[in-house]
Design an enzyme around this catalytic site. Structure first.
Site, PDB file in Angstrom:
ATOM      1  N   THR A 173     -10.671   4.776   1.242  1.00  0.00           N
ATOM      2  CA  THR A 173      -9.568   5.256   2.067  1.00  0.00           C
ATOM      3  C   THR A 173      -8.317   5.254   1.198  1.00  0.00           C
ATOM      4  O   THR A 173      -8.083   4.322   0.437  1.00  0.00           O
ATOM      5  CB  THR A 173      -9.370   4.374   3.316  1.00  0.00           C
ATOM      6  OG1 THR A 173     -10.535   4.479   4.135  1.00  0.00           O
ATOM      7  CG2 THR A 173      -8.157   4.822   4.125  1.00  0.00           C
ATOM      8  N   PHE A 175      -4.363   5.107   1.189  1.00  0.00           N
ATOM      9  CA  PHE A 175      -3.240   4.633   1.981  1.00  0.00           C
ATOM     10  C   PHE A 175      -1.953   5.099   1.309  1.00  0.00           C
ATOM     11  O   PHE A 175      -1.885   5.166   0.086  1.00  0.00           O
ATOM     12  CB  PHE A 175      -3.232   3.094   2.043  1.00  0.00           C
ATOM     13  CG  PHE A 175      -4.410   2.522   2.789  1.00  0.00           C
ATOM     14  CD1 PHE A 175      -4.290   2.155   4.109  1.00  0.00           C
ATOM     15  CD2 PHE A 175      -5.624   2.352   2.158  1.00  0.00           C
ATOM     16  CE1 PHE A 175      -5.365   1.623   4.814  1.00  0.00           C
ATOM     17  CE2 PHE A 175      -6.711   1.827   2.842  1.00  0.00           C
ATOM     18  CZ  PHE A 175      -6.586   1.459   4.155  1.00  0.00           C
TER      19      PHE A 175
END
Length: 181
Positions: A173, A175
């Protein structure tokens, strides 16, 4: 001390991202929703916020793109974090005793292959991964498991029953770090 806002509970992947970007000496402010993070930083209540923007398995987190458009904040950094999800419960609880599994909807989707093999376990969507671990600890639920990161297991004193239950072990992921300046 620099304060960094993030969505989730202590032990959340967003918290890990903030620590990875800023180091361990940063002050952390957990908030309930992504909108809360954007508004907290916009008001100047914290200098920075950290939110997920895309996942290699599930794609963009559209809500955060929309929030970027509606707030006057700048992206001042980014962190790519390998997402490793684990099934956890109270120490001594065996997999055969689990009747329900809780986690954030995208995390549940990222563990679809593992969850499909669990017989007799009800899968329940929860607000966030670390929050599901906190709920199990607070409610003393010994027939329930959470799917979250290792930091959540440590934070809430849970035992990892199965490691790396995500379907794709190249699960990352991205960020972003937000600021008014």
């Amino acid at each position: 001390m620099t304060i960094v806002a993030y969505q989730g509970e202590p032990g959340a992947f967003s918290e890990l991202s903030a620590k990875k970007f800023f180091g361990s000496g940063v002050g952390l402010k957990p908030l309930t929703t992504f909108r809360d993070v954007f508004e907290f930083v916009s008001r100047g209540s914290s200098r920075f916020g950290v939110v997920p923007i895309e996942n290699s398995v599930f794609g963009s987190i559209h809500q955060n793109y929309d929030l970027l458009l509606s707030h006057r904040l700048f992206i001042v950094g980014e962190v790519a974090l390998r997402i490793q999800l684990h099934l956890m419960s109270f120490p001594g609880v065996a997999l055969k005793n689990i009747r329900s599994g809780y986690s954030q909807p995208q995390a549940l989707g990222q563990c679809e292959d593992f969850l499909r093999k669990l017989k007799g376990v009800k899968v329940v969507a929860f607000q966030d991964t670390a929050g599901s671990a906190r709920m199990i600890r607070q409610e003393l639920r010994k027939d329930v498991a959470a799917i979250a990161g290792a930091a959540a297991a440590r934070t809430y004193g849970l035992q990892i029953i199965r490691k790396n239950v995500e379907s794709n072990h190249r699960n990352f992921t991205r960020f972003i770090v937000l600021s008014k300046k």
